[in-house]
Scaffold this motif. Structure first.
Motif, PDB file in Angstrom:
ATOM      1  N   LEU A  70      14.702 -14.163  12.115  1.00 43.11           N
ATOM      2  CA  LEU A  70      13.955 -14.143  10.860  1.00 43.11           C
ATOM      3  C   LEU A  70      13.507 -12.715  10.527  1.00 43.11           C
ATOM      4  N   ALA A  71      13.089 -11.993  11.571  1.00 45.78           N
ATOM      5  CA  ALA A  71      12.701 -10.592  11.371  1.00 45.78           C
ATOM      6  C   ALA A  71      13.900  -9.782  10.886  1.00 45.78           C
ATOM      7  N   PHE A  72      15.058 -10.044  11.509  1.00 43.38           N
ATOM      8  CA  PHE A  72      16.286  -9.338  11.116  1.00 43.38           C
ATOM      9  C   PHE A  72      16.659  -9.684   9.661  1.00 43.38           C
ATOM     10  N   PHE A  73      16.546 -10.965   9.332  1.00 45.67           N
ATOM     11  CA  PHE A  73      16.888 -11.405   7.974  1.00 45.67           C
ATOM     12  C   PHE A  73      15.998 -10.717   6.936  1.00 45.67           C
ATOM     13  N   ASN A  74      14.705 -10.716   7.216  1.00 47.10           N
ATOM     14  CA  ASN A  74      13.773 -10.160   6.234  1.00 47.10           C
ATOM     15  C   ASN A  74      13.785  -8.642   6.179  1.00 47.10           C
ATOM     16  N   LYS A  75      14.367  -8.045   7.211  1.00 47.87           N
ATOM     17  CA  LYS A  75      14.526  -6.585   7.173  1.00 47.87           C
ATOM     18  C   LYS A  75      15.458  -6.203   6.028  1.00 47.87           C
ATOM     19  N   TYR A  76      16.431  -7.066   5.745  1.00 47.80           N
ATOM     20  CA  TYR A  76      17.402  -6.778   4.677  1.00 47.80           C
ATOM     21  C   TYR A  76      17.206  -7.684   3.455  1.00 47.80           C
ATOM     22  N   ASN A  77      16.099  -8.375   3.415  1.00 49.82           N
ATOM     23  CA  ASN A  77      15.817  -9.272   2.293  1.00 49.82           C
ATOM     24  C   ASN A  77      14.927  -8.547   1.271  1.00 49.82           C
ATOM     25  N   PRO A  78      15.481  -8.135   0.129  1.00 49.45           N
ATOM     26  CA  PRO A  78      14.665  -7.382  -0.838  1.00 49.45           C
ATOM     27  C   PRO A  78      13.444  -8.151  -1.306  1.00 49.45           C
ATOM     28  N   LEU A  79      13.563  -9.485  -1.325  1.00 43.92           N
ATOM     29  CA  LEU A  79      12.431 -10.297  -1.783  1.00 43.92           C
ATOM     30  C   LEU A  79      11.210 -10.122  -0.870  1.00 43.92           C
ATOM     31  N   ALA A  80      11.449  -9.914   0.420  1.00 41.77           N
ATOM     32  CA  ALA A  80      10.343  -9.740   1.367  1.00 41.77           C
ATOM     33  C   ALA A  80       9.504  -8.531   0.965  1.00 41.77           C
ATOM     34  N   TYR A  81      10.168  -7.440   0.604  1.00 39.00           N
ATOM     35  CA  TYR A  81       9.452  -6.207   0.231  1.00 39.00           C
ATOM     36  C   TYR A  81       8.815  -6.343  -1.153  1.00 39.00           C
ATOM     37  N   LEU A  82       9.579  -6.933  -2.086  1.00 35.02           N
ATOM     38  CA  LEU A  82       9.086  -7.027  -3.466  1.00 35.02           C
ATOM     39  C   LEU A  82       7.850  -7.923  -3.546  1.00 35.02           C
ATOM     40  N   ILE A  83       7.894  -9.040  -2.836  1.00 33.42           N
ATOM     41  CA  ILE A  83       6.761  -9.973  -2.872  1.00 33.42           C
ATOM     42  C   ILE A  83       5.573  -9.400  -2.092  1.00 33.42           C
ATOM     43  N   SER A  84       5.856  -8.874  -0.904  1.00 33.29           N
ATOM     44  CA  SER A  84       4.766  -8.338  -0.084  1.00 33.29           C
ATOM     45  C   SER A  84       4.080  -7.160  -0.777  1.00 33.29           C
ATOM     46  N   PHE A  85       4.868  -6.322  -1.451  1.00 35.68           N
ATOM     47  CA  PHE A  85       4.286  -5.152  -2.137  1.00 35.68           C
ATOM     48  C   PHE A  85       3.290  -5.610  -3.206  1.00 35.68           C
ATOM     49  N   SER A  86       3.715  -6.532  -4.055  1.00 40.55           N
ATOM     50  CA  SER A  86       2.846  -7.005  -5.143  1.00 40.55           C
ATOM     51  C   SER A  86       1.607  -7.694  -4.592  1.00 40.55           C
ATOM     52  N   ARG A  87       1.807  -8.494  -3.540  1.00 43.77           N
ATOM     53  CA  ARG A  87       0.688  -9.242  -2.956  1.00 43.77           C
ATOM     54  C   ARG A  87      -0.332  -8.296  -2.307  1.00 43.77           C
ATOM     55  N   GLU A  88       0.183  -7.355  -1.504  1.00 46.87           N
ATOM     56  CA  GLU A  88      -0.724  -6.415  -0.830  1.00 46.87           C
ATOM     57  C   GLU A  88      -1.444  -5.523  -1.836  1.00 46.87           C
ATOM     58  N   LEU A  89      -0.713  -5.172  -2.904  1.00 43.77           N
ATOM     59  CA  LEU A  89      -1.308  -4.330  -3.946  1.00 43.77           C
ATOM     60  C   LEU A  89      -2.513  -5.027  -4.562  1.00 43.77           C
ATOM     61  N   LEU A  90      -2.356  -6.290  -4.846  1.00 47.14           N
ATOM     62  CA  LEU A  90      -3.436  -7.015  -5.518  1.00 47.14           C
ATOM     63  C   LEU A  90      -4.571  -7.355  -4.552  1.00 47.14           C
ATOM     64  N   ILE A  91      -4.213  -7.794  -3.338  1.00 48.86           N
ATOM     65  CA  ILE A  91      -5.254  -8.250  -2.402  1.00 48.86           C
ATOM     66  C   ILE A  91      -6.024  -7.077  -1.787  1.00 48.86           C
ATOM     67  N   ASN A  92      -5.283  -6.098  -1.278  1.00 47.16           N
ATOM     68  CA  ASN A  92      -5.941  -5.022  -0.528  1.00 47.16           C
ATOM     69  C   ASN A  92      -5.925  -3.675  -1.248  1.00 47.16           C
ATOM     70  N   GLY A  93      -5.164  -3.587  -2.330  1.00 45.31           N
ATOM     71  CA  GLY A  93      -5.014  -2.292  -3.001  1.00 45.31           C
ATOM     72  C   GLY A  93      -4.078  -1.378  -2.230  1.00 45.31           C
ATOM     73  N   ASP A  94      -3.302  -1.959  -1.293  1.00 43.84           N
ATOM     74  CA  ASP A  94      -2.373  -1.154  -0.474  1.00 43.84           C
ATOM     75  C   ASP A  94      -0.988  -1.099  -1.113  1.00 43.84           C
ATOM     76  N   PHE A  95      -0.282  -0.012  -0.811  1.00 46.35           N
ATOM     77  CA  PHE A  95       1.118   0.105  -1.247  1.00 46.35           C
ATOM     78  C   PHE A  95       1.995  -0.195  -0.035  1.00 46.35           C
ATOM     79  N   TYR A  96       2.422  -1.443   0.081  1.00 49.12           N
ATOM     80  CA  TYR A  96       3.135  -1.931   1.267  1.00 49.12           C
ATOM     81  C   TYR A  96       4.575  -1.425   1.280  1.00 49.12           C
ATOM     82  N   LYS A  97       4.905  -0.683   2.325  1.00 46.95           N
ATOM     83  CA  LYS A  97       6.270  -0.160   2.523  1.00 46.95           C
ATOM     84  C   LYS A  97       6.862   0.364   1.205  1.00 46.95           C
TER      85      LYS A  97
END
Lengths: 286, 280
Positions: free
Chosen positions: A225-252
């Motif tokens: 699963l870690a390997f899959f999400n390493k190359y899954n653009p959705l993992a980065y796109l979703i996590s970035f937006s979520r972290e931005l809103l929740i913590n104000g962080d720029f995730y990866k």
């Protein structure tokens, strides 16, 4: 008399041979020329859809509330072990599924645009881009209301937002919009002629939600699963937006940037695919 | 039609093929897309297994001020030809040239694009914009549409409550309000009451002569109508243009005889008698 060659070959339609600038320019011109139609289709979709409902637009608020209560119940029963999340789990899930819904709903509606609306284009002859514009506008309206609700719920759960997070959050969703629309455009063409493939893709998209860190934190990813999400653009796109809103962080940020570049080119290629082949596939059923 | 009139539309050896078997057609669709994506050309001139020419090297000119009727049996290629001219479907062979034609308005199905839960007024905006009219155009034309359709207060009611004749009135009025150079009517006036149809025929005759660079393509199977409004007639049979004449009576006779020629003699005689009784 016109000269006719003994064997005539189909050539690629202009939309697939012209440059990126010309493709976008033509699309923008068509959308501008038919902007009133886009608005009328949006109006017809929203007003028409709720005209026979007593609750009407209230459904836009009720459905997200039902979703969050479902997850609260599941969490309380200990059915789901989400891993370590930075905020209360229901809030985390609410926001994650909302971002996922932004992508998935856009895919769902745009991937059915030709099978649902193709007859209308065939009978009335207007540009195919208009159908997509209608879907995007309706989607943005349908998304923004639950989003506002989500923000209120998150405030109740004690989440404090940075001002720049609230400003940048809608912009951060743009790559997801391009990706969802892009996949949707390809599937909308294929859905006319390759029903089996599309059924598989539809099912695959449902599975994708559970593979992507939507209802669990990225930290619990292990093994394949870690390997899959390493190359899954959705993992980065979703996590970035979520972290931005929740913590104000720029995730990866770097990964997010390259994923965004990928989404832009993917959208361009799929737009050309959609414009070039929609007519060709619709003639096979109408 | 006078020899001085300019051709606003030239259809030159246009062909279009379709596939009889749906699954085979889907397969060809996937193959063609695959070939084009990898840069291989698709040979449109060759028929593959199960394919047939829905239109086979059809050529004709349409002159300004002309109402040209197109007749033929079911499946003769009339609607396909109109869709190619409207640029709805791509042609496989030949050329279609339009001259000084700024707007083509096709009517294939009067109810298409009409939303049943919206009112007549709301549908004027919806259908009108679908036919390429801007908001400003529709604002200036909505009174004409209301007047021409003669629907009065019914325009405030949902179109779902309309009869098929009322829908025809509304859709036809919206279509003609687009003021097309090339107006394509494909069996669209088959419904509606006699008074409204007569009004439409009258309006068409006046409309086509009122301004330069205007013409009408009128597709029908109801042969009696043709004598009422057309200047010239094309007869299509199994995708081929078999007659192009201004002698409408001769064209109708040709159509009646040709469309039934594949039937056994006794059935053909019965059909001919019925056609002459009801349509001729």
């Amino acid at each position: 008399m016109l000269k006719l060659y003994p064997i005539t070959f189909l050539t690629l339609a202009p939309s697939i041979t012209v440059s990126m600038i010309k493709t976008f320019r033509q699309t923008i011109l068509n959308l501008h020329r038919y902007r009133f139609l886009s608005w009328q289709l949006v109006r017809s979709n929203l007003v028409g859809g709720y005209k026979r409902s007593f609750i009407g637009l209230g459904w836009m608020l009720i459905l997200p509330i039902i979703t969050v209560f479902t997850w609260i119940l599941l969490n309380g029963a200990g059915v789901v072990d989400p891993g370590d999340t930075s905020i209360a789990y229901p809030a985390y899930v609410l926001l994650s599924t909302s971002i996922w819904g932004f992508f998935m709903e856009l895919y769902r509606t745009s991937s059915k645009v030709l099978t649902e609306r193709g007859r209308m284009v065939v009978m009335n002859s207007f540009p195919y881009e208009v159908l997509l514009m209608e879907k995007v506008i309706v989607h943005l309206i349908n998304f923004s209301i639950p989003l506002a609700l989500n923000i209120i719920v998150l405030l109740i759960f004690g989440v404090k937002f940075q001002w720049y997070s609230l400003l940048l959050f809608p912009v951060s969703l743009l790559p997801l919009l391009l990706l969802g629309l892009g996949i949707g455009m390809v599937i909308s063409v294929l859905r006319v002629i390759a029903v089996d493939i599309c059924t598989l893709v539809d099912e695959g998209m449902k599975v994708l939600m559970f593979l992507t860190p939507v209802v669990y934190a990225p930290k619990i990813e292990t093994g394949w699963l870690a390997f899959f999400n390493k190359y899954n653009p959705l993992a980065y796109l979703i996590s970035f937006s979520r972290e931005l809103l929740i913590n104000g962080d720029f995730y990866k940020t770097t990964a997010y940037f390259w994923c965004s570049v990928f989404c832009f080119f993917f959208f361009y290629i799929t737009l050309r695919f959609y414009l070039n082949f929609s007519q060709r596939v619709l003639e096979r059923i109408y | 039609m006078s020899e001085q009139a300019a051709a606003i539309l030239s259809v030159d050896k246009v062909s279009k093929k379709f596939c009889k078997d749906l699954k085979q057609s889907m397969l060809y669709g996937m193959i063609d897309i695959g070939r084009e994506i990898i840069g291989m050309r698709v040979n449109a001139a060759r028929l593959r297994k199960g394919e047939f020419w829905a239109l086979d090297e059809v050529s004709f000119d349409l002159y300004e001020g002309e109402i040209l009727s197109v007749i033929g049996t079911n499946g003769s290629g009339k609607t396909t030809l109109m869709r190619l001219i409207s640029n709805i479907f791509p042609k496989d062979k030949g050329k279609i040239i339009k001259r000084k034609v700024k707007r083509v308005t096709p009517i294939f199905a009067l109810h298409s694009g009409i939303n049943d839960v919206l009112s007549g007024h709301e549908n004027i905006m919806l259908k009108g914009s679908m036919l390429g009219m801007t908001k400003e155009e529709l604002e200036t034309k909505k009174d004409f549409i209301a007047e021409f359709s003669e629907l009065g207060d019914s325009l405030n009611a949902p179109v779902g409550t309309y009869s098929s004749g009322m829908r025809a009135r509304l859709a036809y009025a919206i279509s003609i309000a687009t003021e097309p150079n090339l107006f394509i009517i494909d069996e669209a006036l088959a419904v509606g009451d006699s008074a409204f149809k007569a009004k439409c025929y009258d309006h068409l005759k006046a409309y086509v002569k009122a301004e330069p660079h205007r013409a009408v393509l009128y597709v029908t199977n109801r042969v009696k109508k043709i004598l009422t409004i057309a200047d010239r007639t094309l007869v299509l049979h199994k995708g081929k243009l078999v007659n192009d004449t201004t002698d409408l009576s001769a064209a109708l006779e040709f159509y009646i005889n040709n469309c039934l020629k594949d039937l056994p003699p006794h059935i053909r005689r019965e059909h001919l008698q019925l056609i002459r009784e009801y349509e001729g």
